[in-house]
Write a protein that holds these residues in place. Structure first.
Motif, PDB file in Angstrom:
ATOM      1  N   THR A 405       0.828  -1.210   0.000  1.00 11.05           N
ATOM      2  CA  THR A 405       0.000   0.000   0.000  1.00 11.05           C
ATOM      3  C   THR A 405       0.857   1.252   0.000  1.00 11.05           C
ATOM      4  N   LEU A 406       1.978   1.217   0.708  1.00  9.88           N
ATOM      5  CA  LEU A 406       2.883   2.366   0.731  1.00  9.88           C
ATOM      6  C   LEU A 406       3.383   2.687  -0.673  1.00  9.88           C
ATOM      7  N   LEU A 407       3.687   1.678  -1.459  1.00 10.21           N
ATOM      8  CA  LEU A 407       4.152   1.918  -2.825  1.00 10.21           C
ATOM      9  C   LEU A 407       3.063   2.569  -3.675  1.00 10.21           C
ATOM     10  N   LEU A 408       1.800   2.233  -3.420  1.00 16.65           N
ATOM     11  CA  LEU A 408       0.717   2.898  -4.145  1.00 16.65           C
ATOM     12  C   LEU A 408       0.643   4.374  -3.789  1.00 16.65           C
ATOM     13  N   PHE A 409       0.900   4.710  -2.529  1.00 16.76           N
ATOM     14  CA  PHE A 409       0.954   6.123  -2.148  1.00 16.76           C
ATOM     15  C   PHE A 409       2.104   6.841  -2.863  1.00 16.76           C
ATOM     16  N   PHE A 410       3.159   6.113  -3.184  1.00 21.21           N
ATOM     17  CA  PHE A 410       4.326   6.675  -3.861  1.00 21.21           C
ATOM     18  C   PHE A 410       4.196   6.614  -5.387  1.00 21.21           C
ATOM     19  N   PHE A 411       2.998   6.520  -5.911  1.00 26.43           N
ATOM     20  CA  PHE A 411       2.841   6.387  -7.360  1.00 26.43           C
ATOM     21  C   PHE A 411       3.467   7.549  -8.144  1.00 26.43           C
ATOM     22  N   PRO A 412       3.296   8.826  -7.746  1.00 29.74           N
ATOM     23  CA  PRO A 412       3.982   9.896  -8.490  1.00 29.74           C
ATOM     24  C   PRO A 412       5.492   9.747  -8.484  1.00 29.74           C
ATOM     25  N   GLN A 413       6.062   9.295  -7.374  1.00 23.01           N
ATOM     26  CA  GLN A 413       7.508   9.102  -7.305  1.00 23.01           C
ATOM     27  C   GLN A 413       7.940   7.926  -8.188  1.00 23.01           C
ATOM     28  N   ILE A 414       7.121   6.863  -8.235  1.00 25.75           N
ATOM     29  CA  ILE A 414       7.426   5.735  -9.123  1.00 25.75           C
ATOM     30  C   ILE A 414       7.359   6.182 -10.574  1.00 25.75           C
ATOM     31  N   LEU A 415       6.326   6.950 -10.924  1.00 28.70           N
ATOM     32  CA  LEU A 415       6.189   7.459 -12.281  1.00 28.70           C
ATOM     33  C   LEU A 415       7.372   8.340 -12.658  1.00 28.70           C
ATOM     34  N   ASN A 416       7.798   9.196 -11.740  1.00 28.55           N
ATOM     35  CA  ASN A 416       8.932  10.067 -12.004  1.00 28.55           C
ATOM     36  C   ASN A 416      10.215   9.264 -12.205  1.00 28.55           C
ATOM     37  N   PHE A 417      10.394   8.207 -11.392  1.00 25.46           N
ATOM     38  CA  PHE A 417      11.592   7.374 -11.527  1.00 25.46           C
ATOM     39  C   PHE A 417      11.597   6.618 -12.855  1.00 25.46           C
ATOM     40  N   VAL A 418      10.477   5.988 -13.198  1.00 31.09           N
ATOM     41  CA  VAL A 418      10.409   5.222 -14.450  1.00 31.09           C
ATOM     42  C   VAL A 418      10.614   6.142 -15.642  1.00 31.09           C
ATOM     43  N   TYR A 419       9.996   7.319 -15.606  1.00 30.96           N
ATOM     44  CA  TYR A 419      10.133   8.277 -16.703  1.00 30.96           C
ATOM     45  C   TYR A 419      11.562   8.794 -16.801  1.00 30.96           C
ATOM     46  N   SER A 420      12.290   8.830 -15.678  1.00 32.89           N
ATOM     47  CA  SER A 420      13.652   9.372 -15.659  1.00 32.89           C
ATOM     48  C   SER A 420      14.726   8.329 -15.917  1.00 32.89           C
ATOM     49  N   VAL A 421      14.348   7.045 -16.021  1.00 32.68           N
ATOM     50  CA  VAL A 421      15.337   5.975 -16.153  1.00 32.68           C
ATOM     51  C   VAL A 421      16.326   6.200 -17.296  1.00 32.68           C
ATOM     52  N   PRO A 422      15.880   6.599 -18.508  1.00 27.73           N
ATOM     53  CA  PRO A 422      16.868   6.810 -19.577  1.00 27.73           C
ATOM     54  C   PRO A 422      17.951   7.821 -19.222  1.00 27.73           C
ATOM     55  N   GLN A 423      17.594   8.870 -18.481  1.00 33.28           N
ATOM     56  CA  GLN A 423      18.603   9.853 -18.079  1.00 33.28           C
ATOM     57  C   GLN A 423      19.403   9.374 -16.880  1.00 33.28           C
ATOM     58  N   LEU A 424      18.745   8.707 -15.949  1.00 26.59           N
ATOM     59  CA  LEU A 424      19.456   8.258 -14.757  1.00 26.59           C
ATOM     60  C   LEU A 424      20.553   7.259 -15.093  1.00 26.59           C
ATOM     61  N   PHE A 425      20.321   6.437 -16.114  1.00 24.84           N
ATOM     62  CA  PHE A 425      21.301   5.426 -16.501  1.00 24.84           C
ATOM     63  C   PHE A 425      22.064   5.797 -17.770  1.00 24.84           C
ATOM     64  N   LYS A 426      22.055   7.110 -18.100  1.00 23.28           N
ATOM     65  CA  LYS A 426      22.908   7.662 -19.152  1.00 23.28           C
ATOM     66  C   LYS A 426      22.582   7.112 -20.538  1.00 23.28           C
ATOM     67  N   VAL A 427      21.349   6.660 -20.750  1.00 20.26           N
ATOM     68  CA  VAL A 427      20.954   6.268 -22.098  1.00 20.26           C
ATOM     69  C   VAL A 427      20.863   7.505 -22.986  1.00 20.26           C
ATOM     70  N   VAL A 428      20.381   8.597 -22.414  1.00 19.90           N
ATOM     71  CA  VAL A 428      20.372   9.909 -23.073  1.00 19.90           C
ATOM     72  C   VAL A 428      21.138  10.864 -22.167  1.00 19.90           C
ATOM     73  N   PRO A 429      21.617  11.984 -22.697  1.00 17.10           N
ATOM     74  CA  PRO A 429      22.404  12.918 -21.873  1.00 17.10           C
ATOM     75  C   PRO A 429      21.635  13.382 -20.645  1.00 17.10           C
ATOM     76  N   CYS A 430      22.361  13.494 -19.542  1.00 23.86           N
ATOM     77  CA  CYS A 430      21.763  13.928 -18.276  1.00 23.86           C
ATOM     78  C   CYS A 430      22.570  15.092 -17.733  1.00 23.86           C
ATOM     79  N   PRO A 431      22.054  16.321 -17.817  1.00 20.12           N
ATOM     80  CA  PRO A 431      22.793  17.473 -17.298  1.00 20.12           C
ATOM     81  C   PRO A 431      22.822  17.486 -15.784  1.00 20.12           C
ATOM     82  N   ARG A 432      23.658  18.363 -15.233  1.00 15.48           N
ATOM     83  CA  ARG A 432      23.776  18.475 -13.774  1.00 15.48           C
ATOM     84  C   ARG A 432      22.452  18.884 -13.155  1.00 15.48           C
ATOM     85  N   HIS A 433      21.788  19.866 -13.761  1.00 16.69           N
ATOM     86  CA  HIS A 433      20.488  20.330 -13.271  1.00 16.69           C
ATOM     87  C   HIS A 433      19.431  20.038 -14.327  1.00 16.69           C
TER      88      HIS A 433
END
Length: 502
Positions: A405-433
Motif C-alpha cells: 500500500t505504501l508503494l501505491l501512495f508513492f505512485f507519483p515518485q514511481i512514475l517520475n523514476f520510471v520516466y527518468s530511467v533513460p537519463q538516470l542510466f545515461k541512455v540519453v544525456p543527463c545534465p547536472r540540473h
C-alpha cells in the motif's frame, strides 16, 4: 583568511560525478568567517538576509497554504479517530503521540531560524535557480534545514518511547481489562490517569517482558535507521557524496529494520488465482526481505529525485504521511470494534500503532518546515530532509506491514523514476540540473532541454509540457494536487477490490 579561501576553492574545484537528482540551488563556497566577522553576521544584517523584508509580506499567504495542506492531510484521520474509534488504549496512545507531536511542531518552528542563521554563518547556503535573473535569485538561502526537522523528530520518538513503555504496555492495562465488561468507559482518558499512577509490574510477570522487548527492538531499529539517514543526508549536503555511493548508504541504514522485522514473509494470493495455486498464502522467505530492502532504498531516494521547487519535497512528504496516518487509523478503528481480539488482530493493532507513532511527529515537523520552505522559500531542505523523510515513511510502511500500500501512495515518485530511467542510466544525456528554465521577464517556468535537444525526463518537466508554462507556485501546487489524487485513488482502489482481489 586567504588560506581558508584557497583551501575551500580547491575542495570545490575537484570534479566529481554528481547525482542526476534535480537540485534547485547552486552551492556557494565561502571562507569560514573569523571571530570578528562572525559577531557582525549575527546582527540585523544576517536576520535581514535570512528573512528578507519583502518576504514578510507573503508570510500570511504561506501560512494559509500550509494550514490548508495540513488540514487536508490530517483532518480525515482526526474524524476517524473521533467518530469511528471507541475509547480504548489505542485512542489514548494516539492522543498522547499527537500531543507530543504538537510539542515537536513548536520546537521545530523555533529551531529552524536558529539553524538557518548558523548555516548561513558557516557558508552552507545556496541560491534559488528557479529565480535566476531576479533580485530574489541573488539572495543566499540557508540550506540543509532538514537537520532541524530530523533532530526534533528523533527527540519526539525517543520521548514517546518512554511514555509508551511505562504507560501503555499490557502490564498497566490489567485493571482496565478486568473492568472492560462494564463498558467502554474503562478504556478512556480517565483510565489513562489511573494507569499513570500504577507502579511498574514485576519484571517476571508472564507475557509483559516478551511484549516489551519485542516492541523496543522494533522501535530502536527504526530510531537507528532514521538517525543514520539524518547523518548521511547532512554529510551529503556538506561533502557532495557521489550518487552511486548514495544508493549504497540507504542499504546499510536498512539493516536494523530488516533484522528487527517480525512480520510474515508470505503474500496473500489474489482470489482469482487461488484455485490454480491451491493455497491462500505463498511464503517468499528471503525474497520478501530483498523486496523490503528495495522498497526502503527507493523511498529514501524517490523524494530526493522528485524535487527542485519551493515546498515540493516537504509538501509531497506531508501528503503521503497524511495518507499513511489515515490508513493506520482505519485499520485501528476496525480492530478496536472487535469484541474479542485474536493474536493475529493484536499483531495488526500493534503494527499500525507503531506506524502511527512514527508518522505523527513526521507530519508535525514537516508542517513546521513548510512554513519556511514553501514559495517563496526562506530555507532549503537539503538532502538531509529528503533522506530522513523517505526513511521515516519507509519505516512506517515496512514495520507497519503494509509495504504494498505504501508503494501505491508513492505512485507519483514511481512514475517520475520510471520516466527518468533513460537519463538516470545515461541512455540519453543527463545534465547536472534538470530544473525548468525561468524567464525573469514573465516569471514563468518553461520545460528545460538536454544537450541533444530533447526535453529532460522528469515529472516537473512533463507537467510543464502537458499543462503549459506557469509560475513556480502553480507548478508545485499542481504536482501536490496530483499527489493527493494518487493517495485518494489508492484508498478507492483498495475499497473497490476488497473481497474481490484479496
Amino acid at each position: 583568511m586567504a588560506s581558508s579561501s584557497s583551501s575551500m576553492g580547491s575542495r570545490k574545484g575537484r570534479s566529481r560525478r554528481k547525482s542526476p537528482a534535480p537540485k534547485r540551488r547552486e552551492r556557494v563556497a565561502t571562507p569560514s568567517p573569523t571571530r570578528t566577522t562572525r559577531k557582525k553576521t549575527t546582527t540585523n544584517e544576517t536576520t535581514e538576509t535570512v528573512w528578507p523584508e519583502e518576504d514578510k509580506r507573503t508570510c500570511w499567504e504561506r501560512t494559509i497554504f500550509v494550514v490548508a495542506l495540513v488540514l487536508c492531510s490530517v483532518l480525515p484521520s482526526v474524524l476517524v479517530v473521533l467518530f469511528r474509534m471507541p475509547y480504548s488504549r489505542e485512542k489514548d496512545s494516539l492522543l498522547a503521540s499527537a500531543f507530543l507531536s504538537a510539542f515537536g511542531f513548536v520546537l521545530c518552528k523555533k529551531l529552524i531560524p536558529v539553524v538557518a542563521r548558523a548555516n548561513l554563518r558557516k557558508g552552507l547556503f545556496g541560491r534559488d535557480i528557479n529565480k535566476k535573473g531576479t533580485k530574489a535569485g541573488q539572495k543566499p538561502v540557508p540550506e540543509s534545514l532538514g537537520l532541524a526537522t530530523g533532530l526534533v523528530h528523533i527527540v519526539c520518538i525517543v520521548l514517546f518511547q518512554q511514555i509508551h513503555t511505562h504507560f501503555f504496555r499490557p502490564s498497566t492495562l490489567l485493571v482496565d481489562m478486568d473492568d472492560s465488561s462494564s463498558g467502554a468507559g474503562g478504556w478512556g482518558l480517565r483510565s489513562l490517569v489511573a494507569r499513570m499512577a500504577i507502579s511498574p509490574a514485576p519484571a517476571k510477570q508472564p507475557g509483559m517482558d516478551d511484549w516489551t522487548e519485542k516492541w523496543l527492538i522494533q522501535y530502536n531499529s527504526a530510531l537507528a535507521s532514521v538517525s543514520l539517514m539524518v547523518f548521511l543526508g547532512f554529510a551529503d549536503d556538506v561533502l557532495d557524496i557521489p550518487w552511486r555511493t548514495k544508493l549504497a548508504l540507504p542499504t546499510v541504514a536498512t539493516l536494523p529494520i530488516i533484522a528487527a522485522y517480525t512480520g510474515r514473509t508470505s503474500v496473500l494470493v489474489p482470489i482469482p488465482l487461488r484455485g490454480y495455486l491451491g493455497c491462500d498464502l505463498v511464503d517468499l522467505g528471503w525474497v520478501y526481505q530483498v523486496f523490503m530492502l528495495l522498497v526502503i532504498v527507493f523511498c529514501t531516494n524517490s523524494i530526493n529525485i522528485l524535487a527542485g521547487l519551493n515546498g515540493l519535497e516537504a509538501g509531497q512528504t506531508l501528503v503521503i504521511a497524511g495518507a499513511v496516518l489515515l490508513f493506520n487509523c482505519q485499520k485501528l478503528a476496525s480492530v478496536a470494534d472487535l469484541p474479542v481480539m485474536t493474536p493475529e488482530h493484536v499483531g495488526v493493532r500493534d503494527a499500525h500503532l507503531f506506524s502511527a507513532y512514527v508518522v505523527l511527529p513526521l507530519i508535525a515537523v514537516t508542517a513546521a518546515l513548510l512554513l519556511f520552505n514553501y514559495y517563496p522559500s526562506r530555507v532549503f531542505v537539503g538532502d538531509t530532509y529528503t533522506y530522513f523523510a523517505g526513511m521515516a515513511l519507509a519505516v512506517s510502511g515496512i514495520l507497519g506491514h503494509f509495504s504494498e500500500t505504501l508503494l501505491l501512495f508513492f505512485f507519483p515518485q514511481i512514475l517520475n523514476f520510471v520516466y527518468s530511467v533513460p537519463q538516470l542510466f545515461k541512455v540519453v544525456p543527463c545534465p547536472r540540473h534538470r530544473l525548468p528554465v525561468h524567464d525573469p521577464k514573465t516569471g514563468l517556468l518553461y520545460p528545460s532541454k538536454r544537450g541533444d535537444g530533447g526535453y529532460n525526463l522528469n515529472l516537473v518537466t512533463l507537467f510543464l509540457r502537458l499543462f503549459g508554462p506557469c509560475t513556480e507556485r502553480q507548478l508545485c501546487n499542481r504536482i501536490l494536487a496530483f499527489q493527493f489524487a494518487c493517495c485518494a485513488g489508492t484508498f478507492a482502489l483498495r475499497w473497490a477490490l476488497e473481497g474481490i482481489y484479496k
